[in-house]
Design a protein around this motif. Structure first.
Motif, PDB file in Angstrom:
ATOM      1  N   LYS A   1      57.197 -51.290 -58.536  1.00 38.56           N
ATOM      2  CA  LYS A   1      57.736 -49.964 -58.244  1.00 38.56           C
ATOM      3  C   LYS A   1      56.850 -48.850 -58.797  1.00 38.56           C
ATOM      4  CE  LYS A   1      61.723 -47.027 -59.315  1.00 38.56           C
ATOM      5  NZ  LYS A   1      63.013 -46.947 -60.040  1.00 38.56           N
TER       6      LYS A   1
ATOM      7  N   ALA B   1      57.626 -47.467 -51.706  1.00 34.75           N
ATOM      8  CA  ALA B   1      58.014 -46.143 -51.209  1.00 34.75           C
ATOM      9  C   ALA B   1      58.259 -45.233 -52.409  1.00 34.75           C
ATOM     10  CB  ALA B   1      59.278 -46.244 -50.347  1.00 34.75           C
ATOM     11  N   ARG B   2      58.442 -43.970 -52.123  1.00 28.96           N
ATOM     12  CA  ARG B   2      58.778 -42.976 -53.157  1.00 28.96           C
ATOM     13  C   ARG B   2      57.732 -42.887 -54.256  1.00 28.96           C
ATOM     14  NH1 ARG B   2      62.690 -46.249 -52.345  1.00 28.96           N
ATOM     15  NH2 ARG B   2      62.537 -47.145 -54.431  1.00 28.96           N
TER      16      ARG B   2
ATOM     17  N   LYS C   1      54.851 -40.935 -56.000  1.00 26.69           N
ATOM     18  CA  LYS C   1      54.523 -39.511 -56.047  1.00 26.69           C
ATOM     19  C   LYS C   1      53.118 -39.244 -55.519  1.00 26.69           C
ATOM     20  CE  LYS C   1      57.533 -38.282 -59.953  1.00 26.69           C
ATOM     21  NZ  LYS C   1      57.562 -37.743 -61.341  1.00 26.69           N
TER      22      LYS C   1
ATOM     23  N   HIS D   1      54.663 -34.647 -52.389  1.00 26.21           N
ATOM     24  CA  HIS D   1      55.677 -35.389 -51.648  1.00 26.21           C
ATOM     25  C   HIS D   1      55.623 -36.850 -52.116  1.00 26.21           C
ATOM     26  CE1 HIS D   1      51.899 -35.874 -49.448  1.00 26.21           C
ATOM     27  NE2 HIS D   1      52.397 -36.940 -48.866  1.00 26.21           N
ATOM     28  N   ALA D   2      56.210 -37.740 -51.367  1.00 21.08           N
ATOM     29  CA  ALA D   2      56.215 -39.159 -51.729  1.00 21.08           C
ATOM     30  C   ALA D   2      55.667 -39.988 -50.573  1.00 21.08           C
ATOM     31  CB  ALA D   2      57.619 -39.620 -52.092  1.00 21.08           C
TER      32      ALA D   2
END
Length: 322
Positions: A111, A119-120, A122, A132-133
Motif C-alpha cells: 500500500k 491506488a490512492r 499521492k 492528486h492520486a
C-alpha cells in the motif's frame, strides 16, 4: 463437487518483497505480512519482487515519489533530489518482469508505494505540493502488459469482501491457466465457462449473459481471439465484488437444480436459510454448506462441477466473514 486443486508446489503468486519480510524498503526496513506468510503461504508459492531494487536503487536509498499533473502519467523522482528520475528504469524492469512471469496467478502489493501502490498513491506537483492520486509505476505496467492478472494490496485484504474476491480471482485464473491456456481449444473454453457460470453470475450478471452469447458464436472466430476476449471480460467481471443480492440470485439458481429432488419442507428450510443470508443474519458459508450437502446427494454432474460452490479451499474460511 468442483474442487480447486492447485499444483503440489502451490499456486504461483507475486508479492512485494517487503511483505515477505525482506529488508528492501528505502530505509532498510520491511512490512512483513503475517496473513500472507502464516495463512496464504500454505496455498500460494510466493515469488517476491521489489521493482525499486531491480531498477538499481540501493538499500538504504533516497525515497522516491510520483510527480505530475492529472491526465498524464506521473514521473518517478527523488524526494530530495528531483534530478533522480527513475521513470524509465522502473518501466523497463516492470516490462521485463511481466515477460518472465506470465505464469503468475496474482500479485499482492504494498500500500502507498510509488512503485507498488494499487491506488490512492499521492502524486505531487513539481513544487512539492500534493496534486492528486494514482497507481504506482509498477502497477501501471502490470495493468498495461498483464491486464488479466488479479491484483490486490495486502492492507486491503483486511476487508473480508476484498480478501475473498482477490483469492477467488486467483483460483479462477489458476483454473484458466491449467485447463484452457495449457491445452487451448474451443471445447476447453466452453467447459471453463460451463463450470464458472454461477460464479460469474454472482459477480456480474451482465457479463454472464454477454459471455454466454459470445461463446455461442465462438467457433466462427479465431481461437486466440476468442480466448483473449473471453479472459479479459471474465477477469474484469470477477474483479467486481459480489454482494448479498447477487449471491442470493446465484444461490437461487443453483437451488433450481434441486427442486425436483427435495421434499417441500426441505426446500422451505433452504429458502429460509438463503433469506437469512440475504438479510445479513448469517454469513454466506451457511447457505453454501447446506446447498453443498444436497447438491452432493442429489445434484446433476453439471451443478456439481460449479466452482461457485467451492471457488477456493474451504479451510481458508473466507465465506465465514461475508
Amino acid at each position: 463437487m468442483a474442487e480447486q486443486t492447485p499444483a503440489p508446489e502451490g499456486i504461483p503468486v507475486g508479492i512485494s518483497a517487503c511483505l515477505m519480510g525482506e529488508p528492501v524498503r528505502y530505509n532498510g526496513g520491511h512490512k512483513r505480512s503475517r496473513y500472507c506468510l502464516e495463512v496464504l503461504q500454505a496455498r500460494f508459492r510466493f515469488e517476491p519482487f521489489c521493482p525499486e531494487l531491480a531498477a538499481g536503487l540501493g538499500v538504504p536509498r533516497e525515497p522516491i515519489r510520483l510527480v505530475g499533473v492529472p491526465g498524464e502519467a506521473p514521473r518517478v523522482v527523488g524526494t530530495r533530489d528531483p534530478g533522480l528520475d527513475v521513470t524509465e528504469a522502473l518501466a523497463e524492469v516492470s516490462e521485463e518482469f511481466v515477460a518472465r512471469h506470465r505464469h503468475l496467478r496474482g500479485f499482492i502489493l504494498m500500500k502507498g508505494s510509488p512503485s507498488c501502490g494499487l491506488a490512492r498513491v499521492k502524486v505531487y506537483h513539481a513544487n512539492g505540493m500534493p496534486s492528486h492520486a494514482d497507481s504506482g509505476a509498477f502497477v501501471r505496467a502490470l495493468r498495461r502488459h498483464f491486464p488479466e492478472l488479479p491484483l490486490e494490496e495486502e492492507a486491503r485484504m483486511n476487508d473480508a469482501v476484498l480478501r475473498e474476491n482477490f483469492i477467488t480471482r486467483v483460483y479462477a485464473f489458476d483454473d484458466w491457466k491449467r485447463h484452457v491456456e495449457a491445452d487451448p481449444g474451443y471445447h476447453a473454453l466452453l467447459q471453463f465457462h460451463s463450470r464458472q457460470k454461477y460464479l460469474l453470475m454472482a459477480h456480474h450478471m451482465e457479463a454472464y449473459r454477454e459471455l454466454g452469447r459470445y461463446l455461442a458464436g465462438a467457433h466462427a472466430r479465431p481461437l486466440e481471439e476468442a480466448m483473449s476476449h473471453y479472459l479479459e471480460r471474465f477477469m474484469a467481471a470477477l474483479s467486481r465484488p459480489a454482494t448479498r443480492k447477487t449471491h442470493t440470485n446465484a444461490l437461487m439458481h443453483v437451488m433450481g437444480y434441486l427442486k425436483q429432488a427435495l421434499d417441500g419442507e426441505t426446500r422451505r428450510d433452504l429458502l429460509r436459510t438463503v433469506e437469512d443470508y440475504r438479510l445479513g443474519h448469517v454469513p454466506l458459508a451457511v447457505p453454501i454448506r447446506l446447498i453443498h450437502h444436497y447438491v452432493k446427494r442429489h445434484g446433476s454432474d453439471y451443478v456439481r462441477r460449479q466452482t461457485y460452490l467451492d471457488p477456493h479451499p474451504y479451510e481458508l474460511g473466507l465465506r465465514n466473514a461475508i
